[in-house]
Design a protein around this motif. Structure first.
Motif, PDB file in Angstrom:
ATOM      1  N   THR A  21      41.060  10.908  94.389  1.00  0.00           N
ATOM      2  CA  THR A  21      42.325  11.648  94.335  1.00  0.00           C
ATOM      3  C   THR A  21      42.073  13.124  94.632  1.00  0.00           C
ATOM      4  O   THR A  21      41.168  13.739  94.057  1.00  0.00           O
TER       5      THR A  21
ATOM      6  N   THR B 247      44.784  -3.172  89.792  1.00  0.00           N
ATOM      7  CA  THR B 247      43.476  -3.272  89.123  1.00  0.00           C
ATOM      8  C   THR B 247      43.541  -2.849  87.661  1.00  0.00           C
ATOM      9  O   THR B 247      42.726  -3.293  86.853  1.00  0.00           O
TER      10      THR B 247
ATOM     11  N   ASP C 148      42.224   4.557  97.089  1.00  0.00           N
ATOM     12  CA  ASP C 148      42.813   5.469  96.106  1.00  0.00           C
ATOM     13  C   ASP C 148      42.236   5.135  94.737  1.00  0.00           C
ATOM     14  O   ASP C 148      42.583   4.123  94.124  1.00  0.00           O
ATOM     15  N   THR C 149      41.318   5.977  94.271  1.00  0.00           N
ATOM     16  CA  THR C 149      40.711   5.814  92.954  1.00  0.00           C
ATOM     17  C   THR C 149      40.687   7.177  92.275  1.00  0.00           C
ATOM     18  O   THR C 149      40.896   8.211  92.935  1.00  0.00           O
TER      19      THR C 149
ATOM     20  N   GLU D  26      44.936  -0.756  94.229  1.00  0.00           N
ATOM     21  CA  GLU D  26      44.990   0.236  93.154  1.00  0.00           C
ATOM     22  C   GLU D  26      46.187   0.037  92.235  1.00  0.00           C
ATOM     23  O   GLU D  26      46.159   0.449  91.065  1.00  0.00           O
TER      24      GLU D  26
ATOM     25  N   GLY E 213      37.333  -0.082  91.358  1.00  0.00           N
ATOM     26  CA  GLY E 213      38.748   0.005  91.706  1.00  0.00           C
ATOM     27  C   GLY E 213      39.081  -0.503  93.100  1.00  0.00           C
ATOM     28  O   GLY E 213      40.191  -0.326  93.575  1.00  0.00           O
ATOM     29  N   TYR E 214      38.133  -1.177  93.776  1.00  0.00           N
ATOM     30  CA  TYR E 214      38.385  -1.705  95.114  1.00  0.00           C
ATOM     31  C   TYR E 214      37.391  -2.808  95.442  1.00  0.00           C
ATOM     32  O   TYR E 214      36.410  -2.986  94.742  1.00  0.00           O
TER      33      TYR E 214
END
Length: 309
Positions: free
Chosen positions: A202, A76, A197-198, A73, A308-309
């Motif tokens: 959150t 990215t 964690d995106t 995170e 995001g991952y």
């Protein structure tokens, strides 16, 4: 000759240089591994997001950036990073996470804290339930979440897993989407957080979702600090909605000395030790991806920039 640049904190070089060289030799790769290649000569970057390298513009020949961390995170969103980015899926890290999560799940399941602290001389035997009578929910069914969920299921726990996308894992009740999240939380006597964690995750655990848990639930978070609304969790601990939380990750690390978690009687703090990349096994993951890149094969653990991952 394949030019590989190591871009991480200086102490990481001392840890990784020998294992990387051994892995490259094992995979039959002729590699020039350095800290200081000219950017235009670099074929691959072995990377940690806290490195001084933050501008990738000059690395015009680079075929891939190979992350040493499971979490991506912090990198990215870097618009200069146009090369393929691979996250670290390290079997040593996975095993470490499975052991940590299993240990704390059993600690809660068997109420070990109570017996450790029960030194008053009162003989009050209370037989704990069997694992088959305990509902555990794992949020996040990536490599780490799946490994933890299947291990706990093998011990007999009733395991429910939730992911943003539909999954099928033998022995696990797999749920997804918003309705599935409510169902997953509603039965979770022990809740384990292993989501990335995106923006979508959150504060996933906030006042509303904490209220969906059975009263007296326990929470284990070795995933990411921002998954939890800290104030909401503290309130839920104070009211008894949540009986206890074991937290390994935080929004700010190291956790500030004046943070309420340190002194709270219903919180166990561990200093981000649930899982650590192991240099020997991680180096082999790096070497395998370089071998694949040179052979024109698909890279392992490629990051989806949009997700995001």
């Amino acid at each position: 000759m394949i030019n590989v640049q190591f871009a991480a904190l200086p102490e990481r070089w001392e840890t990784y240089e020998a294992p990387l060289r051994a892995a490259f030799e094992k995979f039959g790769l002729a590699v020039d591994l350095r800290l200081d290649h000219a950017p235009e000569d670099v074929d691959y970057i072995v990377y940690a997001p806290n490195s001084d390298l933050q501008d990738f513009t000059a690395y015009t020949r680079c075929k891939a950036v190979l992350n040493l961390w499971a979490g991506v995170e912090a990198i990215t969103g870097n618009t200069t990073l146009t090369q393929p980015l691979c996250r670290m899926v390290d079997p040593g890290l996975t095993q470490g996470m499975v052991e940590w999560v299993t240990g704390h799940t059993l600690r809660y399941h068997l109420d070990i804290d109570h017996w450790i602290n029960h030194q008053g001389g009162e003989w009050s035997p209370v037989c704990p339930p069997l694992a088959s009578q305990r509902n555990v929910t794992v949020l996040g069914l990536g490599e780490l979440g799946t490994a933890c969920a299947t291990t706990l299921a093998s011990l007999g726990f009733n395991v429910t897993g939730w992911a943003r996308r539909a999954k099928q894992i033998e022995g696990i009740t797999c749920l997804h989407d918003a309705e599935g999240l409510e169902d997953a939380l509603s039965t979770a006597e022990i809740l384990i957080l292993l989501l990335p964690d995106t923006p979508a995750t959150t504060n996933l655990l906030d006042a509303n979702t904490l209220d969906l848990l059975p009263k007296g639930a326990r929470i284990i978070n070795p995933g990411r600090g921002p998954l939890i609304d800290d104030e909401a969790l503290l309130d839920a601990l104070d009211t008894g909605q949540i009986a206890h939380a074991t937290l390994d990750v935080f929004r700010i690390e190291p956790l500030p000395k004046d943070h309420p978690y340190w002194a709270h009687p219903k919180v166990t703090v561990t200093p981000h030790i649930a899982a650590e990349t192991r240099a020997i096994t991680a180096s082999e993951v790096i070497a395998e991806n370089i071998r694949r890149g040179e052979a024109g094969e698909p890279l392992l653990h490629l990051v989806d920039r949009e997700a995001g991952y």
